[in-house]
Design a protein around this motif. Structure first.
Motif, PDB file in Angstrom:
ATOM      1  N   ALA A  20       0.813  -1.486  -0.050  1.00 25.58           N
ATOM      2  CA  ALA A  20       0.263  -0.025  -0.035  1.00 25.58           C
ATOM      3  C   ALA A  20       1.054   1.275  -0.245  1.00 25.58           C
ATOM      4  N   LEU A  21       1.586   0.817   0.756  1.00 23.24           N
ATOM      5  CA  LEU A  21       3.299   2.376   0.685  1.00 23.24           C
ATOM      6  C   LEU A  21       3.533   2.297  -0.362  1.00 23.24           C
ATOM      7  N   PHE A  22       3.930   1.257  -1.193  1.00 27.87           N
ATOM      8  CA  PHE A  22       4.520   2.009  -2.250  1.00 27.87           C
ATOM      9  C   PHE A  22       3.432   2.275  -3.669  1.00 27.87           C
ATOM     10  N   THR A  23       2.098   1.710  -3.310  1.00 26.31           N
ATOM     11  CA  THR A  23       1.255   2.177  -4.375  1.00 26.31           C
ATOM     12  C   THR A  23       1.057   3.613  -4.008  1.00 26.31           C
ATOM     13  N   LEU A  24       1.201   4.145  -2.921  1.00 30.92           N
ATOM     14  CA  LEU A  24       0.617   5.768  -2.754  1.00 30.92           C
ATOM     15  C   LEU A  24       2.196   5.893  -3.556  1.00 30.92           C
ATOM     16  N   ALA A  25       3.386   5.790  -2.901  1.00 35.56           N
ATOM     17  CA  ALA A  25       3.999   6.106  -3.476  1.00 35.56           C
ATOM     18  C   ALA A  25       4.429   6.537  -5.088  1.00 35.56           C
ATOM     19  N   LEU A  26       3.573   5.286  -5.466  1.00 36.05           N
ATOM     20  CA  LEU A  26       3.342   5.690  -7.041  1.00 36.05           C
ATOM     21  C   LEU A  26       2.752   6.862  -7.246  1.00 36.05           C
ATOM     22  N   LYS A  27       1.713   6.354  -7.180  1.00 31.76           N
ATOM     23  CA  LYS A  27       0.234   7.793  -7.087  1.00 31.76           C
ATOM     24  C   LYS A  27       1.184   8.925  -6.336  1.00 31.76           C
ATOM     25  N   VAL A  28       1.707   9.614  -5.452  1.00 29.36           N
ATOM     26  CA  VAL A  28       2.233  11.025  -4.976  1.00 29.36           C
ATOM     27  C   VAL A  28       2.942  11.210  -6.767  1.00 29.36           C
ATOM     28  N   SER A  29       3.917  10.455  -6.953  1.00 30.79           N
ATOM     29  CA  SER A  29       4.805  11.051  -7.700  1.00 30.79           C
ATOM     30  C   SER A  29       4.558  10.812  -9.099  1.00 30.79           C
ATOM     31  N   ASN A  30       3.648  10.813  -9.754  1.00 28.96           N
ATOM     32  CA  ASN A  30       2.818  10.662 -10.734  1.00 28.96           C
ATOM     33  C   ASN A  30       3.340   9.310 -11.404  1.00 28.96           C
ATOM     34  N   ALA A  31       3.991   8.377 -11.218  1.00 23.42           N
ATOM     35  CA  ALA A  31       5.264   7.011 -12.078  1.00 23.42           C
ATOM     36  C   ALA A  31       4.815   6.612 -12.913  1.00 23.42           C
ATOM     37  N   ASP A  32       3.002   6.024 -12.000  1.00 24.49           N
ATOM     38  CA  ASP A  32       1.752   5.780 -12.599  1.00 24.49           C
ATOM     39  C   ASP A  32       0.864   5.795 -13.658  1.00 24.49           C
ATOM     40  N   SER A  33       0.662   7.220 -13.903  1.00 30.92           N
ATOM     41  CA  SER A  33       0.101   7.598 -15.128  1.00 30.92           C
ATOM     42  C   SER A  33       0.226   7.478 -16.218  1.00 30.92           C
ATOM     43  N   PHE A  34       1.657   7.895 -16.647  1.00 27.07           N
ATOM     44  CA  PHE A  34       2.107   8.267 -18.022  1.00 27.07           C
ATOM     45  C   PHE A  34       2.141   6.179 -18.726  1.00 27.07           C
ATOM     46  N   ASP A  35       1.981   5.713 -19.962  1.00 25.01           N
ATOM     47  CA  ASP A  35       2.093   4.970 -20.683  1.00 25.01           C
ATOM     48  C   ASP A  35       3.979   4.344 -21.411  1.00 25.01           C
ATOM     49  N   GLN A  36       5.476   4.589 -20.734  1.00 21.59           N
ATOM     50  CA  GLN A  36       6.151   4.646 -21.645  1.00 21.59           C
ATOM     51  C   GLN A  36       6.049   3.580 -22.813  1.00 21.59           C
ATOM     52  N   GLY A  37       5.502   3.674 -23.850  1.00 25.99           N
ATOM     53  CA  GLY A  37       5.439   3.423 -25.181  1.00 25.99           C
ATOM     54  C   GLY A  37       6.408   3.720 -25.750  1.00 25.99           C
ATOM     55  N   LYS A  38       6.491   4.282 -27.093  1.00 28.88           N
ATOM     56  CA  LYS A  38       7.421   4.677 -28.037  1.00 28.88           C
ATOM     57  C   LYS A  38       7.069   6.104 -27.462  1.00 28.88           C
ATOM     58  N   THR A  39       8.308   6.685 -27.653  1.00 35.79           N
ATOM     59  CA  THR A  39       7.957   8.089 -27.480  1.00 35.79           C
ATOM     60  C   THR A  39       8.854   9.153 -28.326  1.00 35.79           C
ATOM     61  N   TYR A  40       9.156  10.138 -28.825  1.00 33.19           N
ATOM     62  CA  TYR A  40       9.560  11.254 -28.389  1.00 33.19           C
ATOM     63  C   TYR A  40      10.334  12.153 -27.646  1.00 33.19           C
ATOM     64  N   ARG A  55      10.001  14.625 -14.783  1.00 34.77           N
ATOM     65  CA  ARG A  55       8.933  13.885 -14.603  1.00 34.77           C
ATOM     66  C   ARG A  55       7.593  14.320 -14.204  1.00 34.77           C
ATOM     67  N   SER A  56       7.947  16.026 -14.507  1.00 32.39           N
ATOM     68  CA  SER A  56       6.058  16.837 -14.063  1.00 32.39           C
ATOM     69  C   SER A  56       5.393  16.661 -15.230  1.00 32.39           C
ATOM     70  N   PRO A  57       4.183  16.315 -15.670  1.00 33.89           N
ATOM     71  CA  PRO A  57       3.219  16.001 -16.501  1.00 33.89           C
ATOM     72  C   PRO A  57       3.441  17.204 -17.450  1.00 33.89           C
ATOM     73  N   ILE A  58       3.116  16.526 -19.081  1.00 27.78           N
ATOM     74  CA  ILE A  58       3.102  17.647 -20.163  1.00 27.78           C
ATOM     75  C   ILE A  58       1.283  17.056 -20.154  1.00 27.78           C
ATOM     76  N   LYS A  59       0.624  18.148 -20.074  1.00 26.98           N
ATOM     77  CA  LYS A  59      -0.621  17.633 -20.622  1.00 26.98           C
ATOM     78  C   LYS A  59      -1.101  19.000 -21.834  1.00 26.98           C
ATOM     79  N   SER A  60      -2.637  18.234 -22.409  1.00 19.99           N
ATOM     80  CA  SER A  60      -2.401  18.584 -23.876  1.00 19.99           C
ATOM     81  C   SER A  60      -4.253  18.339 -23.689  1.00 19.99           C
ATOM     82  N   ALA A  61      -4.967  19.822 -23.586  1.00 19.18           N
ATOM     83  CA  ALA A  61      -6.548  19.576 -23.381  1.00 19.18           C
ATOM     84  C   ALA A  61      -6.947  18.579 -21.814  1.00 19.18           C
ATOM     85  N   GLY A  62      -6.147  18.883 -21.242  1.00 17.01           N
ATOM     86  CA  GLY A  62      -6.173  17.964 -19.429  1.00 17.01           C
ATOM     87  C   GLY A  62      -5.530  16.807 -19.566  1.00 17.01           C
ATOM     88  N   VAL A  63      -5.034  16.719 -20.921  1.00 11.02           N
ATOM     89  CA  VAL A  63      -4.707  14.591 -21.016  1.00 11.02           C
ATOM     90  C   VAL A  63      -3.473  14.706 -20.562  1.00 11.02           C
TER      91      VAL A  63
END
Length: 174
Positions: A20-40, A55-63
């Motif tokens: 549970a602590l590990f999951t909370l740490a991932l949520k707080v650090s936003n490490a779980d919300s972006f798929d690291q598939g192919k990138t440019y 690791r801050s998010p890049i958003k477009s139209a809130g996504v």
């Protein structure tokens, strides 16, 4: 209850707590919300990045369309250069603009991309030319206070200009 059975259940409880602590740490650090598939990777320069972090998010139209991958200082232009990793699923025109925004009043900072209208898309290694730096709350407060001080001093001078001898107006006690 047997001692070994009790030890087993305590161990299970501790393992669930650590998960549970590990999951909370991932949520707080936003490490779980972006798929690291192919990138440019693209980059942009800003006069002030405020509290933007790797690791801050890049958003477009809130996504969330990517993450900040690196931040460094350019000694030639004296600006912060921010590298973005964008998902291949999202393509942006070359005249896309990047702004550093804040979630809520005092929330995390992120980069907002606003798509332009160019027919050619950004490619790996391109630079976003149109940028808007972070709005720093301390700068806004100091600018507000400076403007208020300037307004009050100009009103004081305007009163003196209308009454150059500093003679009290009729009916007003000095």
């Amino acid at each position: 209850m047997d001692r070994t059975l009790l030890d087993f259940w305590v161990g299970v409880f501790v393992a669930i707590g650590l998960a549970a602590l590990f999951t909370l740490a991932l949520k707080v650090s936003n490490a779980d919300s972006f798929d690291q598939g192919k990138t440019y990777t693209v980059k942009a320069s800003f006069n002030n990045i405020g509290g933007l972090k790797v690791r801050s998010p890049i958003k477009s139209a809130g996504v969330v369309v990517g993450r900040v991958s690196d931040i460094h200082f350019d000694n030639q232009t004296f600006e912060a250069v921010v590298d973005f990793r964008l998902s291949d699923k999202y393509q942006f025109p070359k005249d896309t603009s990047a702004s550093i925004m804040t979630s809520g009043l005092l929330g995390e900072q992120y980069v907002a991309l606003d798509a332009g209208g160019d027919s050619h898309n950004l490619k790996n290694g391109d630079t976003i030319r149109i940028t808007q730096s972070a709005v720093v709350l301390e700068n806004l407060i100091s600018q507000f206070l400076y403007n208020k001080a300037a307004d009050s001093s100009s009103q004081g001078n305007a009163g003196n200009a209308a009454n150059p001898g500093n003679v009290p107006a009729a009916g007003v006690k000095p």
